[in-house]
Design an enzyme around this catalytic site. Structure first.
Site, short mmCIF file in Angstrom:
data_model
loop_
_atom_site.label_atom_id
_atom_site.label_comp_id
_atom_site.label_asym_id
_atom_site.label_seq_id
_atom_site.Cartn_x
_atom_site.Cartn_y
_atom_site.Cartn_z
CE LYS A 147 -3.56 2.15 2.97
NZ LYS A 147 -4.25 1.96 4.25
CD1 TRP A 148 3.16 5.50 -2.88
CD2 TRP A 148 4.44 3.97 -3.84
NE1 TRP A 148 4.25 6.15 -3.40
CE2 TRP A 148 5.06 5.22 -4.00
CE3 TRP A 148 5.07 2.84 -4.39
CZ2 TRP A 148 6.27 5.40 -4.66
CZ3 TRP A 148 6.27 3.01 -5.06
CH2 TRP A 148 6.87 4.28 -5.19
CG ASP A 149 -0.99 6.46 2.73
OD1 ASP A 149 -1.52 7.35 2.06
OD2 ASP A 149 -1.46 6.06 3.82
CB CYS A 208 -3.19 4.85 -0.15
SG CYS A 208 -4.05 5.47 1.31
CG ASP A 225 -8.00 7.82 5.25
OD1 ASP A 225 -7.67 6.73 4.75
OD2 ASP A 225 -7.17 8.67 5.61
C1 GLA Z 1 -3.60 7.30 5.53
C2 GLA Z 1 -4.31 6.14 4.86
C3 GLA Z 1 -4.87 5.21 5.90
C4 GLA Z 1 -3.76 4.70 6.78
C5 GLA Z 1 -3.01 5.88 7.40
C6 GLA Z 1 -1.77 5.42 8.14
O1 GLA Z 1 -4.49 8.13 6.18
O2 GLA Z 1 -5.30 6.61 4.00
O3 GLA Z 1 -5.54 4.14 5.29
O4 GLA Z 1 -2.89 3.91 6.03
O5 GLA Z 1 -2.60 6.81 6.42
O6 GLA Z 1 -1.07 6.46 8.67
#
Ligand code: GLA
Length: 759
Positions: A483-485, A533, A555
């Site tokens: 998951k690349w945030d 993400c 979110d």
């Molecule tokens: C973002 C993402 C969440 C989670 C948090 C972690 O808000 O959208 O799903 O991964 O970061 O800090």
């Protein structure tokens, strides 16, 4: 057809027209006697015709003339429809380009030079772009050039005949002497000379992305865009222009989707003569690009689609092109594992033992992948520290990452991990070592968001560090999902490696750097399922989808809000791209309680997974989850590959319903969520779509909440009868008479129905 390729692009020598035909649309341009590249038509498919007759030149006061028509006064840059505008020479409408030449002047007068037609779809160096799977597309390249400065623009058109899609981008080449500073470099412009239009766009905020807004265009400039360096929560880079009366099933609709993950701008102007110009491209606020002699600037592309029969069909065109011609890799077609993510289960408060118990419980429910979210690296016990330190936090993962991954694999789950490569916390080893790697302006303390700074992704040393750290983790461990945030908007954009005069390039160079890193990692680890993400859905765009076939939608996991988020997202993006999970109730973002059945029904119209602590679940919820997973797997192919129909408008009703129909019309999954139950509730009747009118459909599965009989007796008899009957319908009955639901009670009750064609 020629060697697998359709003849979608036709040059008519006599008329000097170039016509782009798709199955249901025609797009045409013409090279006129002054070598202007005139736009003549975009709309319903027509047979061969020079459409230039539609435009009549007139002397319009205060609209100036080019030299060669002197003493004529009817031809003006300000009034004729163009493919890509010139600038500084008398077209006072919004322009495709703005620049400063070496001598300080700001003019460019583009005239047709040549064109070329090729089989296949063009690609764009260093940028994501729609691709051809073989025999699907043709490319037109039209070259226009300013005769004084020799600045050249190559206009690219990728025509997908079967799908009614035309992709556009522009390549700007400095073939002159001296430097040209670009100040605006759009990917496309389109003049719709006649007609009155609405604009539909998708606005939002964190945890409430892609809300539909529609307004008529008027004599002004309507702009939507992002100045945040990302495509943003606030506006999505997808815009629809349609007839005032267009609805799901009726009307002319034009879609414009930007394949880009940075700041963008979409503008529509209705001018003095009531004609509409639409321009889309990189955000020009703060943008400059020094184009030295011989250099090329590639603009990202726009996917244009046209539907003559409303918004549903337009959405289907986008769903198809994204699924088949944007998304790539193993998970483009193979089933994605059903995951459990520990974020809402534990936030930062976990250790390896907790993860193992989540995994064991989840395995027992039928889950296939555990995602370890934020907090596993550096010193990361809250979101104030640790970003940038991509090595394992052994205070939490005491057994080490490799052992944890092995243990989870032995339980029978795949392992996934969260990263946020583009960021750094001040409180991190990386920042102590390389404070200059984060954007900040000279003499200022940079603005913090979530106490983090943005790394200068245009720097090769930054990218090299990130690549080394992340690829090491992926190489050393059996990680099958990432998951690349990316959790902030860009500000304080100033790069230490660029001279003062080139700081306007930073925002675009950031995106190019991001794509470079994504390209390297996704190519080296093709078996890994990447999920995009950005604080939920702040970077939900076709650019990211080129590297990761799914993106965390929002979110906000509250299923009732998710209805409007997924509804808005569905206009441009298919179900298989929308990250959606079942989370705990009461919901962590809204405090609202909803049944697990409702949460699952909504999440199933996405990638589907769970984001809760299974150890906290009741036996009853666990049983239901087991059934949900079996059901989702059974319907997977319909939900992920089928045609998606919005059946109701969430803003107009006290319920929301949507339906997905398999490509061969043999099955359909129908969903209804009642968002506002009422006493003495009227029956809900919904007309289904997309079925075979002659087909006979049987309801072979109907899932609904248990009837809360203890609350009242009024509906019980009707419900008993409703549940007991085996129902069979013709497709035409379901689509014309519809399907009627009895009065259903409870908290946000949901009914999911599977229709199977039996004849
Ligand atoms: C973002 C993402 C969440 C989670 C948090 C972690 O808000 O959208 O799903 O991964 O970061 O800090």
């Amino acid at each position: 057809m020629r060697g697998g390729y359709f003849m979608s692009i036709i040059f008519n020598e006599k008329n000097q027209t170039i016509t782009l035909n798709t199955k249901n649309s025609t797009y045409q341009m013409k090279i006129n006697e002054h070598k202007f590249l005139v736009h003549t038509y975009y709309g319903n498919r027509i047979s061969q015709m020079d459409m230039a007759y539609l435009h009549i030149d007139h002397d319009r006061a205060c609209s100036g003339q080019p030299d060669e028509v002197f003493p004529g006064r009817i031809v003006s840059f300000n009034t004729f429809p163009q493919e890509f505008t010139s600038c500084g020479i008398g077209d006072f409408r919004i322009n495709s380009i703005a620049l400063r030449n070496e001598d300080g002047s700001n003019g460019a007068d583009f005239r047709y030079v040549s064109h070329e037609i090729k089989d296949g779809k063009y690609s764009i160096p260093n940028l994501p772009a729609v691709y051809d799977n073989g025999g699907e597309a043709q490319t037109l390249i039209v070259t226009i050039q300013d005769p004084i400065t020799n600045l050249k623009v190559e206009l690219y058109y990728g025509v997908f005949e079967e799908n009614d899609v035309i992709c556009r981008s522009a390549r700007i080449i400095n073939e002159g002497k001296g430097m040209v500073q670009l100040q605006k470099a759009s990917s496309m412009s389109l003049d719709l000379e006649y007609g009155n239009w609405d604009m539909i766009h998708f606005h939002g905020r964190h945890a409430l992305e892609r809300q539909v807004e529609r307004e008529p265009l008027s004599h002004s400039i309507k702009t939507v865009g992002s100045t945040r360096g990302t495509s943003s929560h606030q506006q999505n880079p997808f815009v629809i222009i349609c007839d005032h009366k267009a609805n799901e099933d009726y009307g002319n609709c034009y879609g414009f989707m930007f394949v880009y993950s940075g700041g963008f701008k979409a503008e529509a102007e209705v001018d003095q003569m009531n004609s509409t110009r639409f321009v889309m491209g990189i955000q020009d606020e703060g943008f400059t690009w020094d184009l030295n002699e011989g250099e090329v600037f590639e603009t990202p592309e726009v996917i244009m689609a046209y539907s003559n029969c409303g918004l549903t069909n337009l959405s289907h065109q986008y769903h198809h092109i994204i699924r088949h011609n944007v998304c790539r890799g193993k998970y483009k077609t193979s089933r994605r594992p059903i995951l459990i993510n520990n974020w809402e289960a534990t936030y930062f408060d976990f250790d390896d033992r907790k993860l193992v118990s989540i995994a064991k419980e989840a395995k027992d429910l039928g889950v296939e992948l555990l995602v370890l979210d934020d907090g596993w690296f550096g010193v990361r016990d809250s979101d104030n520290s640790g970003l940038g330190d991509w090595f394992v936090n052994e205070n939490k993962i005491k057994c080490g990452l490799s052992n944890l991954v092995k243990e989870i694999n032995e339980i029978g789950l795949k392992f996934g991990i969260w990263i946020e490569p583009e960021m750094v916390n001040e409180d991190s080893e990386l920042y102590k070592k390389h404070p200059d790697w984060a954007y900040k302006m000279p003499g200022r303390v940079a603005t913090r968001t979530r106490n983090q700074y943005v790394l200068d992704m245009s720097r090769e040393d930054v990218r090299e560090y990130l690549y080394t750290m992340i690829s090491k983790i992926l190489r050393e461990n059996n990680i099958e999902y990432v998951k690349w945030d990316m959790n902030r908007s860009l500000s304080d954009l100033y790069s230490g490696i660029l001279p003062a005069s080139r700081q306007g390039e930073v925002a675009h160079r950031y995106v190019l750097g991001l794509y470079d890193l994504m390209d390297k990692l996704t190519s080296e680890f093709p078996h890994v399922l990447f999920e995009g993400c950005s604080g939920g859905g702040a970077r939900f765009d076709a650019g990211i989808l080129y590297y990761s076939p799914q993106i965390w939608c929002s979110d906000d996991t509250d299923p009732i809000h998710r209805l409007s988020i997924q509804y808005g997202t569905s206009f441009g993006y298919p179900v298989c791209t929308m990250g959606a999970h079942v989370s705990a109730s009461p919901n962590h973002q809204t405090g609202r309680s909803t049944p697990i059945h409702t949460r699952a029904t909504v999440a199933m119209s996405g990638t589907f997974g769970y984001e809760l602590d299974p150890e906290q679940l009741s036996q009853r919820d666990k049983e239901e989850i087991r059934d949900q997973i079996v059901q989702f797997k059974k319907y997977y192919h319909v939900i992920q590959d089928g045609k998606y129909y919005r059946l109701t408008d969430i803003h107009e009703n006290w319920y929301e319903s949507w339906q997905i129909v398999s490509a061969d019309q043999s099955e359909s999954v129908f969903n209804l969520v009642v968002t506002n139950v009422m006493p003495n509730q009227p029956c809900i009747n919904i007309k289904l779509k997309g079925l075979d009118p002659e087909g006979i459909y049987e309801i072979d599965q109907k899932t609904m909440p248990e009837w809360p009989g203890k609350f009242g007796i009024f509906g019980a008899e009707a419900i008993d009868r409703y549940c007991g009957e085996k129902e069979v319908f013709t497709g035409s009955a379901l689509m014309n008479g519809g399907y009627t639901f009895p009065w259903i009670m409870g908290d946000y009750p949901t009914i999911q129905i599977h229709f199977q064609k039996i004849k």
